[in-house]
Design an enzyme around this catalytic site. Structure first.
Site, PDB file in Angstrom:
ATOM      1  N   TYR A   1      -5.714   1.654  -3.949  1.00 55.57           N
ATOM      2  CA  TYR A   1      -5.416   2.623  -4.622  1.00 55.57           C
ATOM      3  C   TYR A   1      -5.047   2.754  -6.242  1.00 55.57           C
ATOM      4  CZ  TYR A   1      -4.621   5.274   0.062  1.00 55.57           C
ATOM      5  OH  TYR A   1      -4.881   6.046   1.015  1.00 55.57           O
TER       6      TYR A   1
ATOM      7  N   HIS B   1      -5.798  -1.401   3.659  1.00 55.79           N
ATOM      8  CA  HIS B   1      -5.849  -1.056   2.099  1.00 55.79           C
ATOM      9  C   HIS B   1      -5.477  -2.359   1.664  1.00 55.79           C
ATOM     10  CE1 HIS B   1      -5.008   3.222   2.813  1.00 55.79           C
ATOM     11  NE2 HIS B   1      -6.294   3.259   2.474  1.00 55.79           N
TER      12      HIS B   1
ATOM     13  N   HIS C   1     -12.996   1.601   6.252  1.00 61.07           N
ATOM     14  CA  HIS C   1     -11.671   1.584   7.180  1.00 61.07           C
ATOM     15  C   HIS C   1     -12.205   1.769   8.774  1.00 61.07           C
ATOM     16  CE1 HIS C   1      -7.951   2.220   4.885  1.00 61.07           C
ATOM     17  NE2 HIS C   1      -8.613   3.359   4.318  1.00 61.07           N
TER      18      HIS C   1
ATOM     19  N   HIS D   1     -15.026   3.671   1.063  1.00 55.01           N
ATOM     20  CA  HIS D   1     -13.549   3.597   1.199  1.00 55.01           C
ATOM     21  C   HIS D   1     -13.282   3.983   2.711  1.00 55.01           C
ATOM     22  CE1 HIS D   1      -9.292   3.147   0.254  1.00 55.01           C
ATOM     23  NE2 HIS D   1      -9.105   4.135   1.426  1.00 55.01           N
ATOM     24  N   GLU D   2     -13.690   5.203   2.997  1.00 62.58           N
ATOM     25  CA  GLU D   2     -13.437   5.619   4.600  1.00 62.58           C
ATOM     26  C   GLU D   2     -14.234   4.803   5.497  1.00 62.58           C
ATOM     27  OE1 GLU D   2     -10.555   7.003   4.888  1.00 62.58           O
ATOM     28  OE2 GLU D   2     -10.471   8.108   2.672  1.00 62.58           O
TER      29      GLU D   2
HETATM   30 ZN   LIG Z   1      -7.738   4.527   2.732  1.00 61.68          ZN
END
Ligand SMILES: [Zn+2]
Length: 226
Positions: A173, A126, A120, A116-117
């Protein structure tokens, strides 16, 4: 896991954007990693166990996308992955020079969180903040912890890169994100009642839609590498 003072909870900064300016959900070519290659170093706090988990995350990119994480030698632009800073966060896109990716030893050392990071850092926001998200989820602001409403801001300049909304995206999320009562009061409720949302750390790999978007965004960059 996330910080109230960071944009959307875990985004430290956005390449090419001054605070308060309009932002692009997926960044202009100048903010992409040249050739689709992301040089990295591990901070001295990273243990071999943590390294193994993060490398598993990188491997998901290597097997499914044209992005290549390579150990930094002399490259000017690179990421430094640290585990002794507070929280799980990243910048979005290539900032220029050294930029950090934080995977706090307390709560961030998961394959899904690492992916996930890193996604980014590659240039993505997101999934639940896509401009079209209201067609797929309802945000229950009344259940969101005070100070965290900005974690659900929509990306005003979001760009389509070939894939529709995916509830299972590694960039989505879970249902109780920033909830005042985790496990009881939902903050993100799918309009499709059959859908169960999961947090990034509960996932082990990217979805096909995630990898397709990466490959679409980086098609020109990766082609320059060959
Ligand atoms: Zn995030």
């Amino acid at each position: 896991m996330y910080n109230s003072d960071l944009f959307q909870g875990d985004i430290k900064g956005i390449a090419g954007q001054e605070p308060g300016h309009e932002r692009a959900a997926i960044l202009g070519p100048q903010y992409l990693w040249s050739g689709g290659v992301v040089p990295y170093v591990f901070g001295s706090s990273i243990t071999s166990n943590q390294r193994d988990i993060i490398l598993q995350g990188m491997n998901d990119f290597h097997t499914k996308t044209c992005i290549r994480f390579v150990e930094r030698t002399t490259q000017h632009h690179y990421i430094e992955i640290v585990s002794n800073d507070s929280g799980c966060w990243s910048y979005v896109g290539k900032m220029g020079g050294k930029q950090r990716v934080s995977l706090d030893v307390n709560g961030c050392i998961y394959v899904g969180t690492a992916i996930h990071e890193l996604m980014h850092a590659v240039g993505f926001y997101h999934e639940h903040c896509r401009n079209d998200r209201d067609n797929y989820v309802t945000i229950h602001y009344e259940n969101v912890m005070r100070g965290y409403a900005c974690a659900f801001d929509k990306d005003t300049n979001w760009q389509y890169v070939g894939e529709g909304y995916n509830y299972a995206s590694i960039m989505h999320y879970g249902a109780y994100s920033f909830s005042v009562n985790w496990g009881v009061l939902e903050t993100i409720v799918p309009l499709d009642t059959k859908v169960v949302l999961h947090e990034p750390w509960e996932k082990y790999e990217m979805e096909h839609s995630d990898t397709n978007q990466i490959n679409n965004l980086y098609a020109a960059e990766c082609a320059r590498r060959h």
